[in-house]
Design an enzyme around this catalytic site. Structure first.
Site, mmCIF file in Angstrom:
data_model
loop_
_atom_site.group_PDB
_atom_site.id
_atom_site.type_symbol
_atom_site.label_atom_id
_atom_site.label_comp_id
_atom_site.label_asym_id
_atom_site.label_seq_id
_atom_site.Cartn_x
_atom_site.Cartn_y
_atom_site.Cartn_z
ATOM 1 N N LYS A 116 0.819 -1.220 0.000
ATOM 2 C CA LYS A 116 0.000 0.000 0.000
ATOM 3 C C LYS A 116 0.847 1.263 0.000
ATOM 4 O O LYS A 116 0.473 2.278 -0.598
ATOM 5 C CB LYS A 116 -0.955 -0.019 1.195
ATOM 6 C CG LYS A 116 -2.065 -1.061 1.093
ATOM 7 C CD LYS A 116 -2.995 -0.986 2.279
ATOM 8 C CE LYS A 116 -4.182 -1.932 2.140
ATOM 9 N NZ LYS A 116 -3.792 -3.349 2.128
ATOM 10 N N GLY A 164 -9.428 -7.143 2.687
ATOM 11 C CA GLY A 164 -10.689 -7.783 3.025
ATOM 12 C C GLY A 164 -11.216 -7.362 4.385
ATOM 13 O O GLY A 164 -11.914 -8.130 5.050
ATOM 14 N N HIS A 208 -18.165 3.331 -2.114
ATOM 15 C CA HIS A 208 -17.062 2.501 -2.601
ATOM 16 C C HIS A 208 -17.327 2.205 -4.077
ATOM 17 O O HIS A 208 -18.259 1.482 -4.410
ATOM 18 C CB HIS A 208 -17.001 1.204 -1.791
ATOM 19 C CG HIS A 208 -15.805 0.363 -2.100
ATOM 20 N ND1 HIS A 208 -15.287 -0.551 -1.226
ATOM 21 C CD2 HIS A 208 -15.009 0.292 -3.190
ATOM 22 C CE1 HIS A 208 -14.243 -1.154 -1.755
ATOM 23 N NE2 HIS A 208 -14.067 -0.652 -2.960
ATOM 24 N N GLU A 275 -9.737 0.515 -7.067
ATOM 25 C CA GLU A 275 -10.785 0.832 -6.105
ATOM 26 C C GLU A 275 -10.640 2.265 -5.595
ATOM 27 O O GLU A 275 -9.531 2.741 -5.335
ATOM 28 C CB GLU A 275 -10.729 -0.152 -4.933
ATOM 29 C CG GLU A 275 -10.814 -1.607 -5.381
ATOM 30 C CD GLU A 275 -11.585 -2.472 -4.419
ATOM 31 O OE1 GLU A 275 -12.153 -1.945 -3.446
ATOM 32 O OE2 GLU A 275 -11.635 -3.682 -4.660
ATOM 33 N N ASN A 290 -6.722 -4.174 -6.976
ATOM 34 C CA ASN A 290 -6.864 -5.605 -6.725
ATOM 35 C C ASN A 290 -6.350 -6.346 -7.948
ATOM 36 O O ASN A 290 -6.932 -6.254 -9.035
ATOM 37 C CB ASN A 290 -8.326 -5.976 -6.449
ATOM 38 C CG ASN A 290 -8.750 -5.527 -5.063
ATOM 39 O OD1 ASN A 290 -7.974 -5.567 -4.123
ATOM 40 N ND2 ASN A 290 -9.984 -5.078 -4.933
ATOM 41 N N ARG A 292 -6.356 -9.094 -9.588
ATOM 42 C CA ARG A 292 -6.997 -10.377 -9.872
ATOM 43 C C ARG A 292 -8.362 -10.129 -10.497
ATOM 44 O O ARG A 292 -8.817 -8.989 -10.608
ATOM 45 C CB ARG A 292 -7.182 -11.168 -8.569
ATOM 46 C CG ARG A 292 -7.930 -10.353 -7.513
ATOM 47 C CD ARG A 292 -8.215 -11.142 -6.264
ATOM 48 N NE ARG A 292 -8.608 -10.306 -5.150
ATOM 49 C CZ ARG A 292 -9.796 -9.782 -4.951
ATOM 50 N NH1 ARG A 292 -10.760 -9.999 -5.838
ATOM 51 N NH2 ARG A 292 -10.064 -9.044 -3.892
#
Length: 447
Positions: A116, A164, A208, A275, A290, A292
């Site tokens: 991050k 998560g 979000h 995101e 993310n 994936r």
């Protein structure tokens, strides 16, 4: 060209990848734990191999065992799905070292996306706005307190290695900070064996919103529109929709360009998701990439008309993205409900057991992605998500009505599920009017 894919996953996402591979004439290899011997992904793959005990650490997270199966089966590529090893740069690097195509970004890019701190620095360099906070890792709780007072409470303590909803705490005062710092540090160490903490401004009343992105090995990049993911419980998404009811075309294009910049900033290839938090003043702040395929990818498939797993395979094969940004058009409105094996009336307690009755809905513009069937066993070892219900309409209202009809048709007995909760949410005036934020479910009483 890829001819045989090992799916390093289980359940609905493994079955989803197998379906596209079958259409393309690509052989598939399934892996399974003791608990998954009779799972649908095992039965539908070209080949299947047992890899260990039920506990993920002894099966789906066992990199060496999975690599052994890749090599012994002759698979020339691996699709990681989501969860498990999907964002593990060490595993991606292991595949690269053994000349196995990893269907996702490079290990180096994944490493950068997963850090991050470094990812935030790359975004700032690319002029992608990020949440105000510490420019670097904080060394202790005292430094975190100093920064918190500079940017103003409430703040969020975030582990660089979290995700998560884990390794994150919201802090409102100096008095709360010391304990929260210790908690976040402990969660991070328990999850990955190390800790590194960032401090960021906590933005109240946020939405979000994420963007699907794709970038090929030739440097071509596009965004495939946004998804609204604000219906959450404890930072876990429950309902996703596209387009977002609060994003107009000008905003879509503006943030979409930032998403392309973000992909280029970390040299990202294949599919991923950028995101964002949208503050109540309309500003967008980058959160993370993310690295994936997302759980909620089917709603993007509905409105774009694309098979995103096929696009992943094409990019992994070195093919250029076969369309330009201007070629992409949104068609209608799509919403996904995640069906979990949980009891919402009992504080969302997990509900393992055997499904005694299973009737899944069908119909026009209705899709169920899952791997459940009558007699299948839901175990406590894995994520509680058992299937996803996705419906499309010409507009948001029609999509909601189609979902409600489908939820009424959905019958799962033998375990508790979130089907009834989804009905309550979809019928709620605040959802219908799109009058919610990421904290709405925590404040609303449905039971």
């Amino acid at each position: 060209m890829i001819s045989k894919v090992l799916i390093a996953n289980r359940g609905e996402i493994a079955l989803r990848v197998i379906k596209t591979c079958k259409v393309l004439g690509i052989k598939t290899v399934a892996v399974y734990s003791d608990e998954d011997r009779n799972s649908l992904h095992v039965k539908n793959a070209t080949e299947s191999y047992h890899i260990g005990e039920a506990a993920p650490a002894k099966s789906y997270l066992n990199q060496e065992k999975i690599l052994d199966v890749i090599l012994s089966s002759g698979a020339d590529a691996v699709h990681p799905g989501y969860g498990f090893l999907s964002e593990n740069s060490e595993f991606a690097g292991l595949c690269e070292k053994n000349k196995v195509t990893f269907i996702g970004p490079s290990a180096a890019s994944m490493d950068l996306c997963g850090d991050k701190q470094q990812c935030k620095a790359a975004m700032l360099k690319a002029k992608v706005p990020t949440v105000p906070g510490s420019p670097d890792l904080v060394k202790d709780a005292d430094e975190a307190e100093k920064i918190a007072n500079e940017i103003g409470y409430p703040v969020m303590l975030k582990s660089v290695y979290g995700g998560g909803g884990r390794g994150i705490r919201i802090v409102n005062t100096d008095q709360e900070l010391q304990g929260a710092y210790e908690t976040v540090t402990g969660e991070s160490i328990a999850a990955v064996g190390k800790s590194a903490i960032l401090v960021e401004k906590f933005l109240a009343q946020t939405r979000h919103i994420e963007y699907q992105l794709a970038r090929d090995k030739h440097g071509n990049a596009v965004h495939i529109f946004e998804r609204e993911c604000s219906i959450q419980r404890r930072n876990q998404k429950l309902i996703e929709q596209t387009p977002s009811p609060i994003v107009d075309q000008e905003t879509r294009d503006r943030i979409g360009k930032l998403v392309v910049n973000a992909a280029e900033a970390v040299d990202y290839t294949n599919l991923g998701t950028a995101e964002f938090l949208r503050a109540d003043n309309g500003e967008f702040y980058f959160l993370e990439i993310n690295a994936r395929l997302q759980v909620e990818h089917p709603i993007t498939e509905f409105v774009s008309g694309l098979d995103l797993v096929k696009l992943q395979l094409d990019i992994a094969n070195g093919e250029p993205i076969p369309f330009k940004q201007s070629d992409l058009k949104m068609n209608g409105y799509a919403i996904e409900c995640r069906i979990n094996a949980e009891d919402p009336s009992n504080n969302f307690q997990p509900s393992p057991g055997t499904i005694s009755v299973c009737h899944q809905p069908s119909g026009f513009r209705t899709r169920v992605d899952g791997a459940i069937f009558q007699g299948c066993k839901i175990t406590p070892y894995y994520d509680s998500l058992i299937c996803k219900l996705i419906c499309q309409g010409r507009n948001r209202s029609e999509a909601i009505q189609r979902l409600l009809r489908s939820l009424d048709e959905f019958v799962i007995e033998g375990i508790a599920t979130t089907i009834d909760l989804h009905k309550k949410i979809l019928n709620h005036k605040k959802f219908i009017n799109s009058d919610f934020d990421v904290n709405w479910l925590a404040k609303e009483s449905f039971y």
